[in-house]
Design a protein around this motif. Structure first.
Motif, PDB file in Angstrom:
ATOM      1  N   CYS A   4       0.208  -1.998   4.585  1.00  0.00           N
ATOM      2  CA  CYS A   4       1.225  -1.545   4.128  1.00  0.00           C
ATOM      3  C   CYS A   4       2.068  -2.699   3.330  1.00  0.00           C
ATOM      4  O   CYS A   4       2.452  -2.115   2.205  1.00  0.00           O
ATOM      5  N   ILE A   5       2.079  -3.987   3.892  1.00  0.00           N
ATOM      6  CA  ILE A   5       3.156  -4.947   3.010  1.00  0.00           C
ATOM      7  C   ILE A   5       2.347  -5.288   1.886  1.00  0.00           C
ATOM      8  O   ILE A   5       2.908  -5.423   0.663  1.00  0.00           O
ATOM      9  N   THR A   6       1.105  -5.586   1.784  1.00  0.00           N
ATOM     10  CA  THR A   6       0.423  -6.291   0.505  1.00  0.00           C
ATOM     11  C   THR A   6       0.552  -5.046  -0.525  1.00  0.00           C
ATOM     12  O   THR A   6       0.806  -5.294  -1.546  1.00  0.00           O
ATOM     13  N   PRO A   7      -0.005  -3.708  -0.371  1.00  0.00           N
ATOM     14  CA  PRO A   7       0.182  -2.872  -1.296  1.00  0.00           C
ATOM     15  C   PRO A   7       1.512  -2.608  -1.739  1.00  0.00           C
ATOM     16  O   PRO A   7       1.794  -2.494  -3.107  1.00  0.00           O
ATOM     17  N   PHE A   8       2.563  -2.594  -0.851  1.00  0.00           N
ATOM     18  CA  PHE A   8       4.104  -2.499  -1.240  1.00  0.00           C
ATOM     19  C   PHE A   8       4.443  -3.654  -2.204  1.00  0.00           C
ATOM     20  O   PHE A   8       4.974  -3.334  -3.392  1.00  0.00           O
ATOM     21  N   LEU A   9       4.088  -4.809  -1.775  1.00  0.00           N
ATOM     22  CA  LEU A   9       4.377  -6.213  -2.753  1.00  0.00           C
ATOM     23  C   LEU A   9       3.580  -5.924  -4.087  1.00  0.00           C
ATOM     24  O   LEU A   9       4.277  -6.374  -5.060  1.00  0.00           O
ATOM     25  N   ARG A  10       2.535  -5.292  -3.963  1.00  0.00           N
ATOM     26  CA  ARG A  10       1.834  -5.063  -5.680  1.00  0.00           C
ATOM     27  C   ARG A  10       2.618  -3.931  -6.318  1.00  0.00           C
ATOM     28  O   ARG A  10       2.904  -4.324  -7.418  1.00  0.00           O
ATOM     29  N   VAL A  11       3.044  -2.820  -5.778  1.00  0.00           N
ATOM     30  CA  VAL A  11       3.866  -1.899  -6.425  1.00  0.00           C
ATOM     31  C   VAL A  11       5.255  -2.401  -6.825  1.00  0.00           C
ATOM     32  O   VAL A  11       5.522  -2.273  -8.088  1.00  0.00           O
ATOM     33  N   TRP A  12       5.705  -3.219  -6.008  1.00  0.00           N
ATOM     34  CA  TRP A  12       6.908  -3.868  -6.246  1.00  0.00           C
ATOM     35  C   TRP A  12       6.751  -4.806  -7.560  1.00  0.00           C
ATOM     36  O   TRP A  12       7.597  -5.046  -8.406  1.00  0.00           O
ATOM     37  N   ALA A  13       5.792  -5.389  -7.542  1.00  0.00           N
ATOM     38  CA  ALA A  13       5.462  -6.516  -8.824  1.00  0.00           C
ATOM     39  C   ALA A  13       5.078  -5.775 -10.023  1.00  0.00           C
ATOM     40  O   ALA A  13       5.601  -6.318 -11.141  1.00  0.00           O
ATOM     41  N   ILE A  14       4.552  -4.574  -9.940  1.00  0.00           N
ATOM     42  CA  ILE A  14       4.561  -3.747 -11.083  1.00  0.00           C
ATOM     43  C   ILE A  14       5.906  -3.356 -11.830  1.00  0.00           C
ATOM     44  O   ILE A  14       6.008  -3.199 -12.760  1.00  0.00           O
TER      45      ILE A  14
END
Length: 134
Positions: free
Chosen positions: A86-96
């Protein structure tokens, strides 16, 4: 990650996680000079303190230790799952998304704010300060 095959029964706190709960008789009770109880009272108090602490701790670990360890294991498994899925993929999307926003705002700044700042810089660059006395 390499897993331990055996648990260390001698050094049970190798990372010193619980140094703050190392409580000895001398850390709790102390008789100052001039206020000493009888030697037999002091000696037996020492034995009772250590025995009571040891027996109570062992009883609580027998009663709750395994289930508490299971609960903590499940808790850390849930935290690990949450971070991985949950958190790591969300942070990656947020960074994009923020990367795109950074490019957009950077262009807006270059088009709208930069010319104004350059003009102010040119205006103020012609100011001369002369220090005169008297």
């Amino acid at each position: 990650m390499a897993e331990q095959t055996e648990v260390d029964l001698i050094n049970r706190d190798p990372n010193n996680l619980n140094d703050h709960v190392k409580v000895m008789f001398e850390d709790v009770l102390g008789e100052p000079e001039g206020a000493h109880s009888a030697d037999c009272v002091w000696r037996n108090s020492y034995k009772c303190f250590n025995c009571g602490k040891s027996c109570c701790y062992k009883f609580l670990t027998y009663l709750c230790g395994i289930l508490t360890a299971l609960c903590w294991g499940c808790n850390f498994a849930c935290i690990t799952f949450e971070h991985i899925w949950c958190i790591t993929p969300f942070l990656r999307v947020w960074a994009i998304y923020l990367g795109c926003m950074q490019k957009f705002l950077g262009q807006c700044y270059n088009c709208c704010v930069s010319p104004f700042c350059e003009a102010c810089g040119m205006f103020f660059s012609n100011i001369r300060v002369v220090n005169s006395s008297g």
